[in-house]
Design a protein around this motif. Structure first.
Motif, PDB file in Angstrom:
ATOM      1  N   ALA A 133      34.136  44.114  48.796  1.00  0.00           N
ATOM      2  CA  ALA A 133      33.651  44.336  47.419  1.00  0.00           C
ATOM      3  C   ALA A 133      34.232  45.582  46.770  1.00  0.00           C
ATOM      4  N   MET A 134      35.325  46.074  47.311  1.00  0.00           N
ATOM      5  CA  MET A 134      35.912  47.292  46.748  1.00  0.00           C
ATOM      6  C   MET A 134      37.106  46.956  45.873  1.00  0.00           C
ATOM      7  N   GLY A 135      36.840  46.828  44.589  1.00  0.00           N
ATOM      8  CA  GLY A 135      37.952  46.510  43.697  1.00  0.00           C
ATOM      9  C   GLY A 135      37.446  45.876  42.420  1.00  0.00           C
ATOM     10  N   ALA A 136      38.335  45.689  41.474  1.00  0.00           N
ATOM     11  CA  ALA A 136      37.944  45.113  40.185  1.00  0.00           C
ATOM     12  C   ALA A 136      38.905  44.016  39.758  1.00  0.00           C
ATOM     13  N   SER A 137      39.529  43.358  40.725  1.00  0.00           N
ATOM     14  CA  SER A 137      40.467  42.314  40.334  1.00  0.00           C
ATOM     15  C   SER A 137      40.584  41.204  41.372  1.00  0.00           C
ATOM     16  N   THR A 138      39.882  41.356  42.502  1.00  0.00           N
ATOM     17  CA  THR A 138      39.966  40.411  43.623  1.00  0.00           C
ATOM     18  C   THR A 138      41.363  40.431  44.261  1.00  0.00           C
ATOM     19  N   GLU A 139      42.187  41.402  43.873  1.00  0.00           N
ATOM     20  CA  GLU A 139      43.529  41.471  44.444  1.00  0.00           C
ATOM     21  C   GLU A 139      43.558  42.109  45.818  1.00  0.00           C
ATOM     22  N   THR A 140      42.500  42.808  46.184  1.00  0.00           N
ATOM     23  CA  THR A 140      42.552  43.437  47.509  1.00  0.00           C
ATOM     24  C   THR A 140      42.081  42.480  48.602  1.00  0.00           C
ATOM     25  N   SER A 141      41.810  41.245  48.266  1.00  0.00           N
ATOM     26  CA  SER A 141      41.408  40.261  49.271  1.00  0.00           C
ATOM     27  C   SER A 141      42.510  40.083  50.303  1.00  0.00           C
ATOM     28  N   TYR A 142      42.094  40.022  51.562  1.00  0.00           N
ATOM     29  CA  TYR A 142      43.069  39.793  52.638  1.00  0.00           C
ATOM     30  C   TYR A 142      43.445  38.311  52.702  1.00  0.00           C
ATOM     31  N   MET A 143      42.531  37.477  52.168  1.00  0.00           N
ATOM     32  CA  MET A 143      42.660  36.041  52.392  1.00  0.00           C
ATOM     33  C   MET A 143      43.605  35.363  51.414  1.00  0.00           C
ATOM     34  N   LYS A 144      43.420  35.610  50.137  1.00  0.00           N
ATOM     35  CA  LYS A 144      44.226  34.882  49.152  1.00  0.00           C
ATOM     36  C   LYS A 144      44.088  35.527  47.789  1.00  0.00           C
ATOM     37  N   VAL A 145      44.837  35.000  46.869  1.00  0.00           N
ATOM     38  CA  VAL A 145      44.769  35.467  45.478  1.00  0.00           C
ATOM     39  C   VAL A 145      43.939  34.471  44.681  1.00  0.00           C
ATOM     40  N   THR A 146      43.067  34.983  43.833  1.00  0.00           N
ATOM     41  CA  THR A 146      42.333  34.114  42.907  1.00  0.00           C
ATOM     42  C   THR A 146      42.918  34.296  41.517  1.00  0.00           C
ATOM     43  N   HIS A 147      43.067  33.197  40.818  1.00  0.00           N
ATOM     44  CA  HIS A 147      43.668  33.241  39.483  1.00  0.00           C
ATOM     45  C   HIS A 147      42.619  33.009  38.417  1.00  0.00           C
ATOM     46  N   ASN A 148      42.792  33.683  37.305  1.00  0.00           N
ATOM     47  CA  ASN A 148      41.862  33.505  36.193  1.00  0.00           C
ATOM     48  C   ASN A 148      42.041  32.103  35.626  1.00  0.00           C
ATOM     49  N   PRO A 149      40.957  31.316  35.548  1.00  0.00           N
ATOM     50  CA  PRO A 149      41.080  29.937  35.040  1.00  0.00           C
ATOM     51  C   PRO A 149      41.645  29.871  33.616  1.00  0.00           C
ATOM     52  N   HIS A 150      41.477  30.933  32.839  1.00  0.00           N
ATOM     53  CA  HIS A 150      41.993  30.912  31.464  1.00  0.00           C
ATOM     54  C   HIS A 150      43.498  31.128  31.408  1.00  0.00           C
ATOM     55  N   ASN A 151      44.010  31.796  32.394  1.00  0.00           N
ATOM     56  CA  ASN A 151      45.460  31.992  32.492  1.00  0.00           C
ATOM     57  C   ASN A 151      45.778  32.392  33.931  1.00  0.00           C
ATOM     58  N   PRO A 152      46.378  31.485  34.694  1.00  0.00           N
ATOM     59  CA  PRO A 152      46.539  31.706  36.137  1.00  0.00           C
ATOM     60  C   PRO A 152      47.397  32.907  36.505  1.00  0.00           C
ATOM     61  N   GLU A 153      48.109  33.494  35.550  1.00  0.00           N
ATOM     62  CA  GLU A 153      48.889  34.674  35.892  1.00  0.00           C
ATOM     63  C   GLU A 153      48.061  35.955  35.775  1.00  0.00           C
ATOM     64  N   TYR A 154      46.817  35.786  35.400  1.00  0.00           N
ATOM     65  CA  TYR A 154      45.948  36.932  35.208  1.00  0.00           C
ATOM     66  C   TYR A 154      44.858  36.979  36.268  1.00  0.00           C
ATOM     67  N   VAL A 155      44.341  38.173  36.446  1.00  0.00           N
ATOM     68  CA  VAL A 155      43.275  38.360  37.433  1.00  0.00           C
ATOM     69  C   VAL A 155      41.967  37.769  36.907  1.00  0.00           C
ATOM     70  N   PRO A 156      41.088  37.353  37.807  1.00  0.00           N
ATOM     71  CA  PRO A 156      39.774  36.865  37.384  1.00  0.00           C
ATOM     72  C   PRO A 156      38.768  37.999  37.260  1.00  0.00           C
ATOM     73  N   GLY A 157      39.221  39.213  37.582  1.00  0.00           N
ATOM     74  CA  GLY A 157      38.311  40.352  37.658  1.00  0.00           C
ATOM     75  C   GLY A 157      37.795  40.465  39.097  1.00  0.00           C
ATOM     76  N   GLY A 158      36.961  41.454  39.349  1.00  0.00           N
ATOM     77  CA  GLY A 158      36.428  41.626  40.699  1.00  0.00           C
ATOM     78  C   GLY A 158      35.256  42.596  40.697  1.00  0.00           C
ATOM     79  N   SER A 159      34.582  42.681  41.814  1.00  0.00           N
ATOM     80  CA  SER A 159      35.016  42.083  43.046  1.00  0.00           C
ATOM     81  C   SER A 159      34.537  40.646  43.224  1.00  0.00           C
ATOM     82  N   SER A 160      33.640  40.147  42.330  1.00  0.00           N
ATOM     83  CA  SER A 160      33.156  38.764  42.509  1.00  0.00           C
ATOM     84  C   SER A 160      34.052  37.780  41.765  1.00  0.00           C
ATOM     85  N   GLY A 161      35.381  37.966  41.893  1.00  0.00           N
ATOM     86  CA  GLY A 161      36.326  37.137  41.142  1.00  0.00           C
ATOM     87  C   GLY A 161      36.242  35.660  41.480  1.00  0.00           C
TER      88      GLY A 161
END
Lengths: 478, 89, 486
Positions: C127-155
């Motif tokens: 839960a340390m972050g604001a973009s879900t980019e620090t996930s070890y598992m995978k990248v989550t994409h913003n449904p509105h534009n997949p090249e953008y972050v969904p936010g975090g940490s509950s992305g």
């Protein structure tokens, strides 16, 4: 060599005998199969949270009252952070700045002298697990059953000045814990542990000097030995012009020496901070007062009272009070006023103690009652039976449960204390043993004993021996 | 204030690679710097009386979890215990 | 409209009126997830028994049993919420294969209500972050534009709802981690009052700041889920005993006389103009409907970010000490002795952001520095709390932007942690003060990215908060006009 003074401070950890652990509802029990008394909380699983056991707070406050402490009715818990395999969360929940109890004292008796030892604090905390070693496995094996068992830590000021004082302090603490019923104090099970802080300084100086902390002190005897060793070790260093290194040492009772514990690369920095998963502990004043009133007369107070009221030596007073049933029996007998307290004490500590030891019974499991013991002692004091007969009657009473008076009657133990009859008997013996009488009057002292023996024989052992002796002595001097 | 990164890493049982060390140091110092303008603290943080805690009754619950369940995620178990390398000291 | 495009409120009604079955709802959600998940990457673990769960609900309905309003509704849980028998990874290598032997308190509630758990969602590591980019598992994409972050940490939780891969989700919020991804994904997210939802089973990051909270498409959906999860829990000593109303049924939509405070410190230089305009439009809308608006000043806000990072890191450094390779989780393969085992396990098991915060936390608590940092941070926290309490004497709610910007491109901010930290300015005060705060969508940027408006209220005033949010939702014609975002 300079005159040195030993300065000792003791930290006692006592496991509280509550039903459940301090932060979870696992059973707090000794000797269970490894890792079977654990849950997510005491095991430190991700997401687990502590909840404080109310009995732990109560027990700690009662100990605080017993040690004359100020009770902090508003306090909190803190985290003590360090890494070790027996510490699942990587921190121990304890109390740092604001302990539950502080600034108390304990009056101890050392060789009959009273000494006041100040108590710095009592706080509550959780115990860690155990590390075991097995030949088959090269590393360490962690059993977490003991994680979360509730502890109180009692920290004394460095007021103790000898190993004897330390021993007395520890014995007194233990007796109080047992009397309050909050810990079973079994050192061999680890339910009471002690760390010893020792420093030495020149007599007459007031500053505290560098001290060493000793761990692995597993018995009160070890505490005494450890203190004496450590004091000697430090004095030798100082006398040799060296300086004491502040360190933690491990006491090895087998070798009778302490060794520096392998220093970790960095000194421990526990990074204490308030435990965010627990809110403030607030105890209301009425409860604190009620707990204070629930404290029974404590052993050391009872000892002092016995010494004062009954004139007992400290050792006897201590032995009587050591066992609650003994003390209760003694007081009931003494209260009747029918026999001397000193005699009651002797009977309890000698004959009764031997009996309970031999049979492994507790006093309450035997037929003895205050009424029966009082009666028995009374008969001996009055001279109705001899002391020897009394002991025999005692055993019969314990074995059969019969009343003492009935036993004396049935066994025909009553001795003759009729002076007229005894005088007549002595006269008869004298007339039959005129030579001995003459021998005595000519300076042969031993003849008296012989004559007394003859009188006892003539009476078939029934005469009151001390009366016989008195009468014989008197008549010989006529 | 200059922090001793190696010392902190030791306390935190973290190993920072030599190359990463200076980057780490710089980042942390920047973050810590923003803390420097915090106002001075008043007295010691006293326990908050406003929210007293409700304590738990002393009742033991048996058989909630088995050893197997509790140790199921353990990397190494020997003789029912958690196995770790030999402790030092 | 497909079932996965509907709200929980609608689906609950339909189930009650037997217009559809729980199995049909779950079926559609599963099919939807099949098609979009590769693009979105919201889930770390997807439950294999979704249909069985749904069928059990249908069976209960058929037997005429009384069910909770949310029974049969699919829900996703953030992967830091313990689920018995389902791996709970916190998006970290450290817990990659950790399977909890117990359910979190909220998980139990969700199960008992008969909700259908679809899976565990992606997040920033621990839960340390604001973009879900620090996930070890995978990248989550913003449904509105997949090249953008969904936010975090509950992305993952936010993206899953926005993309129709679930109907409701639970996230956790330590410094904005529910509200910010809700804003960036165009959904509703509530951080409840501290102590109203049990943290038992929530893998701890910062114990005194975080809460589990509901995320959904609409205010009513969010309110229903909050009602389910709130309440005193004897396993969490920090939860409060009180009566909670049925929040959803009490939503009124009336704002006459509502006193809105607008703190100028939350509209500083860092706030992008589009966001500021959008939030003010929302405020004016409420004003026109009868609310009164006043600008206020909360100067202690300037200390919020520093205080937050110091307190959060300090608690984190302690909460994460348990990850040592002994009882569960990752253990390094090669080591010499215990200390080495600890160091390698933790260094290989944790990502850089986690290490940074653990180091920071260790530092601020360390000997000699405690007074200079931790103690000062706690004192600043008290000031912020008092300042907000004072503000709420004159205001019923505060309105601010949720986040200074809309979603940013993946990879853009991850090289400058400080920049990311400063963006938390709008959200951390709610965590520091324990007050409830909600984020609602307030339009999209010209490039089609959602923006969020935040409302804050006094402690335990979720009804006021939800009412105001509901009113706003009604006034702007609803956040969800049917369909999903993509």
């Amino acid at each position: 060599m300079k005159d040195y003074e030993i300065v000792i401070g003791l930290e006692v950890h006592a496991e509280l005998n509550t039903q459940s652990k301090i932060y979870c509802s696992c059973r707090s029990a000794f000797g269970m199969d490894v890792n079977t008394q654990i849950c997510p909380v005491c095991m430190g699983l991700p997401g687990a949270l502590p909840t404080l056991n109310e009995k732990v707070v109560e027990y700690a406050i009662r100990m605080g009252h017993a040690l004359n402490c100020h009770i902090n009715t508003v306090c909190r818990q803190d985290r003590k952070n360090y890494f070790y395999p027996d510490l699942p969360k990587g921190y121990q929940i304890s109390q740092a700045d604001v302990p539950l109890c502080e600034n108390g004292y304990l009056d101890i008796l050392v060789g009959g002298e009273a000494r006041r030892i100040r108590v710095n604090r009592i706080h509550i905390e959780e115990d860690a697990g155990k590390l075991l070693h097995d030949g088959a496995y090269p590393g360490s094996l962690a059993d977490l059953n003991r994680c979360g068992v509730p502890l109180i830590e009692i920290v004394s000021e460095p007021d103790l000045r000898s190993s004897a004082e330390a021993r007395a302090y520890l014995e007194t603490i233990r007796s109080i814990l047992l009397c309050l019923g909050i810990s079973d104090c079994k050192m061999q099970e680890g339910s009471i542990r002690c760390d010893v802080n020792v420093s030495v300084r020149e007599k007459g100086t007031r500053e505290l000097t560098v001290r060493c902390e000793m761990k692995n002190v597993n018995s009160f005897r070890a505490a005494v030995r450890g203190i004496e060793y450590e004091a000697k070790r430090q004095i030798e260093i100082l006398e040799g012009g060296g300086t004491i290194i502040q360190e933690t040492r491990r006491w090895d009772d087998g070798k009778g020496m302490s060794f520096p514990m392998r220093t970790k690369e960095d000194a421990q920095d526990y990074r204490y901070f308030p435990e965010p998963d627990l809110l403030t502990i607030v105890v209301d004043e009425e409860k604190v007062q009620a707990l204070k009133e629930s404290i029974p007369e404590l052993p050391h107070a009872k000892i002092r009272r016995y010494m004062k009221d009954y004139g007992f030596a400290e050792i006897d007073a201590a032995l009587i009070t050591e066992d609650i049933e003994r003390a209760a029996l003694f007081e009931a007998c003494a209260e009747s006023g029918r026999c001397k307290p000193k005699n009651i004490c002797n009977w309890i500590l000698a004959d009764l103690a031997k009996y309970t030891n031999d049979t492994g019974q507790k006093i309450s499991q035997t037929p003895i009652t205050p009424k029966r013991l009082t009666e028995l002692i009374e008969q001996v004091e009055k001279g109705v039976i001899s002391n020897t007969a009394g002991k025999k009657a005692f055993l019969l009473m314990m074995e059969t449960g019969r009343e003492p008076l009935a036993i004396i009657e049935e066994e025909g133990m009553a001795q003759n204390s009729n002076r007229e009859e005894l005088r007549q008997l002595v006269r008869e013996v004298f007339s039959d043993n005129q030579k001995s009488v003459l021998d005595y009057r000519n300076g042969k002292g031993k003849a008296l004993g012989y004559l007394v023996g003859q009188c006892m024989k003539r009476s078939g052992g029934k005469a009151n021996p001390s009366l016989i002796r008195e009468i014989v002595t008197h008549m010989l001097s006529e | 204030m200059r922090m001793d990164i190696q010392h902190i890493a030791k306390l935190a049982r973290l190993h920072i690679e030599a190359e990463a060390l200076s980057v780490f140091e710089k980042e942390m110092e920047t973050i810590v710097k923003m803390a420097e303008h915090l106002p001075e603290a008043e007295d010691a943080l006293l326990p908050d009386r406003e929210t007293p805690m409700q304590l738990r009754r002393d009742e033991a619950e048996d058989g909630k979890f088995t050893r197997e369940e509790m140790l199921m995620n353990a990397p190494e178990v020997q003789l029912g215990c958690l196995a770790v390398p030999k402790t030092v000291g | 409209m497909n079932l996965y495009e509907k709200t929980a409120t609608e689906l609950s009604d339909m189930l009650r009126r037997k217009e559809c079955s729980a199995a049909e709802i779950s079926q559609e959600v599963l099919e939807r997830t099949e098609t979009s998940e590769e693009r979105i990457g919201a889930y770390i673990t997807r439950c294999e028994d979704v249909m069985q769960q749904a069928e059990a609900v249908d069976k209960a309905i058929a037997e005429g049993r009384a069910l909770h309003p949310l029974a049969g509704i699919p829900i996703a849980l953030k992967d830091n919420i313990s689920t018995k028998g389902i791996r709970t990874t916190c998006a970290s290598r450290m817990l990659e294969n950790y399977v909890p032997p117990y359910d979190a308190a909220v998980t139990e509630k969700v199960r008992r209500a008969g909700m259908v758990i679809t899976g565990k969602t992606n997040m920033d590591e621990f839960a340390m972050g604001a973009s879900t980019e620090t996930s070890y598992m995978k990248v989550t994409h913003n449904p509105h534009n997949p090249e953008y972050v969904p936010g975090g940490s509950s992305g993952g939780s936010a993206a899953a709802v926005a993309a129709g891969e679930t109907i409701l989700s639970l996230g956790s919020d330590t410094g904005g981690s529910i509200r910010q991804p809700a804003a960036l994904c165009g959904i509703v997210g509530l951080k409840p009052t501290y102590g109203s939802v049990s943290r038992y089973g929530l893998v701890a990051y910062a114990s005194s700041l975080e809460q589990i909270g509901p995320m959904g498409k609409t205010v009513r959906d969010t309110a229903m889920l909050y009602s389910l999860i709130c309440g005193r829990d004897q396993m969490d000593a920090t939860t409060v005993r009180r009566e909670y109303p049925d929040f959803a049924s009490a939503l009124s939509g009336k704002v006459q006389g509502l006193r809105i405070g607008v703190p100028r410190e939350y509209f500083g230089d860092g706030i992008c103009p589009e966001v500021s305009v959008a939030v003010w439009e929302g405020i004016r809308l409420l004003e026109q409907a009868g609310a009164s608006v006043r600008e206020i000043s909360l100067p202690d806000t300037e200390y919020a970010v520093s205080a937050y990072y110091i307190i959060a890191s300090a608690e984190a450094s302690s909460n994460l000490a348990r990850y040592d390779g002994v009882r569960y989780g990752f253990r390094a393969k090669h080591y010499k002795g215990l200390t080495d085992m600890y160091e390698r396990t933790r260094s290989e098991g944790f990502g850089d952001e986690v290490k940074r915060r653990v180091m920071l936390g260790t530092f601020v608590l360390s000997s000699g520095y405690y007074d200079a940092y931790y103690k000062k941070a706690r004192a600043a926290q008290q000031r912020i709390k008092r300042e907000l309490a004072d503000a709420f004497r004159e205001c019923d709610i505060l309105i601010t932007p949720t986040y200074p910007t809309p979603a940013f491109p993946l990879g853009e901010k991850s090289d400058d942690p400080l920049k990311l930290y400063m963006s938390d300015i709008c959200t951390v005060t709610a965590n520091l003060s324990g007050l409830p705060a909600i984020s609602v969508p307030c339009g999209k940027t010209a490039s089609g990215l959602p923006m969020g408006m935040q409302m804050m209220a006094p402690a335990f005033s979720e009804q006021v908060l939800l009412n105001a949010a509901y009113a706003y939702e009604t006034l702007c014609g609803g956040f969800w006009s049917g369909g999903t975002v993509i």
